[in-house]
Write a protein that holds these residues in place. Structure first.
Motif, short mmCIF file in Angstrom:
data_model
loop_
_atom_site.label_atom_id
_atom_site.label_comp_id
_atom_site.label_asym_id
_atom_site.label_seq_id
_atom_site.Cartn_x
_atom_site.Cartn_y
_atom_site.Cartn_z
N GLY A 1 -59.13 51.04 -67.60
CA GLY A 1 -57.75 51.39 -67.26
C GLY A 1 -56.77 50.49 -67.98
N MET A 2 -55.49 50.80 -67.79
CA MET A 2 -54.41 50.00 -68.37
C MET A 2 -53.30 49.95 -67.33
N TRP A 3 -52.61 48.82 -67.26
CA TRP A 3 -51.53 48.67 -66.29
C TRP A 3 -50.39 47.86 -66.89
N VAL A 4 -49.24 47.98 -66.25
CA VAL A 4 -48.06 47.22 -66.64
C VAL A 4 -47.26 46.90 -65.38
N GLY A 5 -46.69 45.72 -65.34
CA GLY A 5 -45.74 45.37 -64.29
C GLY A 5 -44.34 45.64 -64.82
N VAL A 6 -43.52 46.28 -64.02
CA VAL A 6 -42.17 46.62 -64.49
C VAL A 6 -41.20 46.50 -63.33
N ASP A 7 -40.02 45.98 -63.62
CA ASP A 7 -38.99 45.89 -62.58
C ASP A 7 -38.62 47.29 -62.11
N THR A 8 -38.48 47.46 -60.80
CA THR A 8 -38.23 48.79 -60.25
C THR A 8 -36.86 49.35 -60.61
N ASP A 9 -35.96 48.51 -61.11
CA ASP A 9 -34.64 49.01 -61.53
C ASP A 9 -34.53 49.17 -63.05
N ASN A 10 -35.64 48.99 -63.77
CA ASN A 10 -35.64 49.16 -65.22
C ASN A 10 -35.92 50.64 -65.53
N ALA B 1 -35.17 52.62 -68.01
CA ALA B 1 -35.66 52.98 -69.35
C ALA B 1 -37.16 52.75 -69.45
N ALA B 2 -37.62 51.60 -68.96
CA ALA B 2 -39.06 51.30 -69.02
C ALA B 2 -39.85 52.28 -68.14
N LEU B 3 -39.35 52.54 -66.94
CA LEU B 3 -40.04 53.48 -66.05
C LEU B 3 -40.15 54.86 -66.69
N ALA B 4 -39.07 55.32 -67.30
CA ALA B 4 -39.09 56.64 -67.96
C ALA B 4 -40.08 56.65 -69.13
N THR B 5 -40.12 55.57 -69.89
CA THR B 5 -41.05 55.48 -71.02
C THR B 5 -42.49 55.55 -70.52
N TYR B 6 -42.83 54.74 -69.53
CA TYR B 6 -44.21 54.71 -69.05
C TYR B 6 -44.58 56.04 -68.38
N ASP B 7 -43.65 56.63 -67.64
CA ASP B 7 -43.93 57.94 -67.02
C ASP B 7 -44.19 58.99 -68.10
N ALA C 1 -45.45 58.58 -70.88
CA ALA C 1 -46.75 58.31 -71.52
C ALA C 1 -47.91 58.51 -70.56
N GLY C 2 -47.62 59.06 -69.37
CA GLY C 2 -48.68 59.40 -68.44
C GLY C 2 -49.03 58.36 -67.39
N ALA C 3 -48.22 57.32 -67.26
CA ALA C 3 -48.50 56.31 -66.24
C ALA C 3 -48.34 56.91 -64.84
N VAL C 4 -49.11 56.39 -63.91
CA VAL C 4 -49.08 56.83 -62.52
C VAL C 4 -48.49 55.71 -61.68
N ASN C 5 -47.57 56.05 -60.80
CA ASN C 5 -46.98 55.05 -59.90
C ASN C 5 -48.03 54.64 -58.88
N GLU C 6 -48.40 53.37 -58.90
CA GLU C 6 -49.41 52.86 -57.98
C GLU C 6 -48.78 52.08 -56.83
N GLY C 7 -47.47 52.20 -56.65
CA GLY C 7 -46.80 51.57 -55.52
C GLY C 7 -46.07 50.30 -55.88
#
Length: 137
Positions: A101-110, A112-118, A120-126
């Motif tokens: 797997g692959m993961w990233v930590g990202v600020d919940t108010d970022n 642009a980053a959230l949109a980019t990762y979403d 690219a197929g990232a799944v919100n793990e909470g």
């Protein structure tokens, strides 16, 4: 767009505008020499337009996963899919290396980053809390 793995410290110092601070050649060399460390740079018209760094992490009961350590796209090249392409390229490299797997930590108010990762197929793990220990004087 041309995405290439950085293999020499000079490639990182040439792309230092993508980092928060200037790249130090000795740290660049150490990063590239460390097993499991990876830096991909996206070039547009021969110029560094974005970068993603990843670090493999292995645990005895889980195997190896890729941590997307940092993603950056030069302001002049944003909103062209470079961040998404870099994220997907890192995921492909992680698969090729046998990561589960692959993961990233990202600020919940970022947003642009959230949109980019979403995209690219990232799944919100909470939501999680992050704690740090500043060790440098």
């Amino acid at each position: 767009m041309d995405i290439r793995r950085a293999l020499r410290p000079a490639e990182l110092t040439a792309a230092e505008s993508l980092f928060d601070e200037p790249a130090r050649p000795e740290w660049a060399e150490r990063f590239l020499a460390a097993p499991g460390h990876l830096m991909l740079i996206a070039y547009m018209d021969g110029h560094p337009a974005g970068m993603v760094s990843g670090v493999e992490m292995t645990h005895p009961d889980k195997g190896t996963e890729m941590c997307l350590y940092e993603l950056s796209v030069d302001e002049g090249y944003r909103r062209r899919g470079i961040g998404r392409a870099l994220t997907l390229a890192l995921a492909e490299e992680a698969k090729a290396r046998g990561c589960y797997g692959m993961w990233v930590g990202v600020d919940t108010d970022n947003e642009a980053a959230l949109a980019t990762y979403d995209s690219a197929g990232a799944v919100n793990e909470g939501t999680f809390a992050m704690r740090g220990w500043p060790l440098a004087p």
